[in-house]
Design a protein around this motif. Structure first.
Motif, short mmCIF file in Angstrom:
data_model
loop_
_atom_site.label_atom_id
_atom_site.label_comp_id
_atom_site.label_asym_id
_atom_site.label_seq_id
_atom_site.Cartn_x
_atom_site.Cartn_y
_atom_site.Cartn_z
N LYS A 125 0.98 -1.39 0.08
CA LYS A 125 -0.03 0.04 0.01
C LYS A 125 0.91 1.16 0.02
N ALA A 126 0.69 1.93 -1.17
CA ALA A 126 1.78 3.13 -1.12
C ALA A 126 0.74 4.33 -1.36
N THR A 127 1.21 5.40 -0.37
CA THR A 127 0.28 6.71 -0.67
C THR A 127 1.28 7.75 -0.98
N ASN A 128 0.71 8.59 -2.13
CA ASN A 128 1.59 9.77 -2.69
C ASN A 128 1.62 10.50 -1.80
N GLY A 133 13.05 -13.50 -6.11
CA GLY A 133 12.55 -12.27 -6.76
C GLY A 133 11.02 -12.21 -6.51
N PHE A 134 10.41 -11.25 -6.61
CA PHE A 134 8.92 -11.04 -6.70
C PHE A 134 8.50 -10.35 -7.92
N THR A 135 7.21 -10.93 -8.26
CA THR A 135 6.62 -10.54 -9.32
C THR A 135 5.44 -10.11 -9.04
N TYR A 136 4.89 -9.00 -10.03
CA TYR A 136 3.43 -8.47 -10.10
C TYR A 136 2.74 -8.91 -11.12
N GLU A 137 1.69 -9.82 -10.87
CA GLU A 137 0.68 -10.10 -11.93
C GLU A 137 1.61 -11.08 -13.02
N ILE A 196 3.50 2.23 -10.18
CA ILE A 196 3.90 0.76 -9.44
C ILE A 196 5.30 0.44 -9.57
N ARG A 197 6.13 0.70 -10.83
CA ARG A 197 7.07 0.53 -10.97
C ARG A 197 8.25 1.39 -9.92
N LYS A 205 -0.43 -6.71 -5.20
CA LYS A 205 0.13 -7.62 -4.18
C LYS A 205 1.50 -8.07 -5.14
N LEU A 206 2.48 -8.46 -4.36
CA LEU A 206 3.66 -8.95 -4.85
C LEU A 206 3.69 -10.51 -4.65
N GLU A 207 4.24 -11.38 -5.28
CA GLU A 207 4.30 -12.83 -5.05
C GLU A 207 5.78 -13.28 -5.19
N GLY A 208 6.20 -13.97 -4.48
CA GLY A 208 7.54 -14.54 -4.62
C GLY A 208 8.59 -14.71 -3.28
#
Length: 80
Positions: A6-9, A27-31, A43-44, A19-22
Motif C-alpha cells: 500500500k503506497a500513498t503519494n 525475486g518478486f513478481t507483480y501479476e 507501481i514500478r 500484491k507481490l508474489e515470490g
C-alpha cells in the motif's frame, strides 16, 4: 509468499494497493511480471523503492508489516 503493498503519494494523497508474489531468493513478481519490469510507472516507482539494499521486503516474515519512507511515497508492506 504474498506481500500486500500500500503506497500513498505524499503530494497528491493517491493510494496504490497491489500484491507481490515470490520470495527474497527468487525475486518478486507483480501479476506474473518481474517487479522491475512492470509497465505501470507508479507501481514500478514503488517497486524500485522496495528493491533497495536494506529494504524490509527481503527480511519480512509472514504476519509482519513494515513501513518505508520513500521520496514520493509512504509505503507499507504486509506479508501474508
Amino acid at each position: 509468499m504474498i506481500v500486500d503493498v500500500k503506497a500513498t503519494n505524499k503530494n497528491s494523497g493517491e493510494v496504490i494497493s497491489y500484491k507481490l508474489e515470490g520470495d527474497s531468493d527468487a525475486g518478486f513478481t507483480y501479476e506474473g511480471t518481474h517487479m522491475q519490469e512492470v509497465a505501470d510507472n507508479k507501481i514500478r516507482e514503488v517497486n524500485n523503492s522496495l528493491i533497495l539494499l536494506g529494504s524490509p521486503l527481503y527480511t519480512i516474515k509472514s504476519g509482519q508489516s513494515e513501513k518505508i519512507d520513500a521520496m514520493t511515497f509512504d509505503i507499507e508492506i504486509t506479508a501474508e
